[in-house]
Enzyme design. Structure first.
Site, PDB file in Angstrom:
ATOM      1  N   MET A  13       0.828  -1.193   0.000  1.00  0.00           N
ATOM      2  CA  MET A  13       0.000   0.000   0.000  1.00  0.00           C
ATOM      3  C   MET A  13       0.874   1.260   0.000  1.00  0.00           C
ATOM      4  SD  MET A  13      -3.170  -0.822  -0.157  1.00  0.00           S
ATOM      5  CE  MET A  13      -4.179  -2.296   0.014  1.00  0.00           C
ATOM      6  N   CYS A  14       0.276   2.370  -0.284  1.00  0.00           N
ATOM      7  CA  CYS A  14       0.983   3.638  -0.455  1.00  0.00           C
ATOM      8  C   CYS A  14       1.207   4.337   0.891  1.00  0.00           C
ATOM      9  CB  CYS A  14       0.179   4.558  -1.373  1.00  0.00           C
ATOM     10  SG  CYS A  14      -0.390   3.751  -2.899  1.00  0.00           S
TER      11      CYS A  14
END
Length: 288
Positions: free
Chosen positions: A1-2
């Site tokens: 995920m970012c």
């Protein structure tokens, strides 16, 4: 995920947050501590507003890893802004290309996202067809994040930011449930119109990705009177981050599950986030 950050306050050089802190956003691109993975190397982006300018914000985005981009390092030294968003990307399946890098921009609005729409491949056509036809031509990439932005714009983001995001989430959840997709939405989101900043933390299963907001500056000044950075910034200054940028005890407060924070020059407000299914259906019925 970012991983991402959003800053609102006294104008500062971008490098003050991108590079200088102990656990800066660039450090998080290689060594994330709270994300699903430790590396976020599938592109990056920064969007900022120039103090005093009425024009749309400026974007700088790249497809390589943030830690190796010399142009980002050079730019961050000279650009100063009192409101900017920055993002380092870890793709959840869509291509690594510039149009898929956050932040996304429409007019004065910026948007970035960490998370995913579960079952996006199955839902993409239905969700895309729900975007207001006049907005559709502006969609440049293929991510679920950008589509969420344009759905929020469709549901009235400029008029009612919190309500629009609540309607957007409700619409995605309803479509997901119709197709048998469990827990369709996972998100932390930041969006801004250049004056106000909203940050949202929500997921359909109510186990959302991490999100933190900096403690009030006047409190931190009392706690750390010798810290020069705290003496330079204004009291309304806030930083919202996927994970803390440093180890100052008491400097970061978790954003509650299913909530939002509104940051303005007058201070910040915390509210409860509730997907608005009734209003989402009404607006879709009216437009269809």
């Amino acid at each position: 995920m970012c991983r991402w950050l959003a800053y609102s306050g006294s104008p500062i050089a971008l490098e003050e947050l991108l590079y200088k802190p102990e656990h800066s956003l660039i450090d998080q691109s290689m060594h994330s501590r709270l994300g699903v993975g430790t590396t976020n190397g599938d592109g990056f982006g920064v969007g900022w507003y120039t103090p005093g300018a009425e024009d749309e914000p400026t974007l700088f985005r790249g497809t390589g890893p943030a830690w190796g981009d010399d142009n980002l390092r050079e730019l961050s030294r000279s650009v100063r802004s009192g409101l900017f968003l920055a993002h380092i990307r870890a793709s959840t399946g869509t291509p690594v290309q510039q149009t898929n890098c956050h932040p996304f921009r429409h007019g004065r609005w910026l948007w970035l996202h960490n998370g995913r729409i579960r079952g996006y491949t199955a839902l993409k056509r239905t969700l895309t067809l729900a975007v207001e036809p006049t907005l559709y031509p502006y969609i440049g990439g293929s991510t679920d994040s950008e589509l969420m932005f344009y759905l929020a714009l469709t549901f009235g983001l400029p008029r009612d930011p919190v309500g629009a995001v609540e309607r957007m989430v409700a619409f995605i959840e309803d479509e997901g449930m119709r197709q048998g997709i469990e827990h369709p939405v996972q998100m932390t989101v930041a969006t801004t119109d250049g004056e106000r900043l909203w940050a949202f933390r929500y997921s359909s299963e109510h186990v959302s990705r991490s999100l933190y907001c900096s403690t009030a500056v006047d409190t931190l000044r009392t706690m750390y009177p010798e810290n020069p950075v705290l003496q330079r910034v204004s009291e309304p200054t806030r930083i919202v981050v996927s994970e803390p940028l440093g180890g100052l005890v008491g400097a970061w407060q978790p954003v509650s599950e299913s909530s939002y924070e509104l940051v303005t020059p007058d201070g910040n407000t915390v509210g409860t986030f509730r997907p608005d299914r009734d209003r989402a259906r009404d607006m879709q019925t009216a437009s269809g």
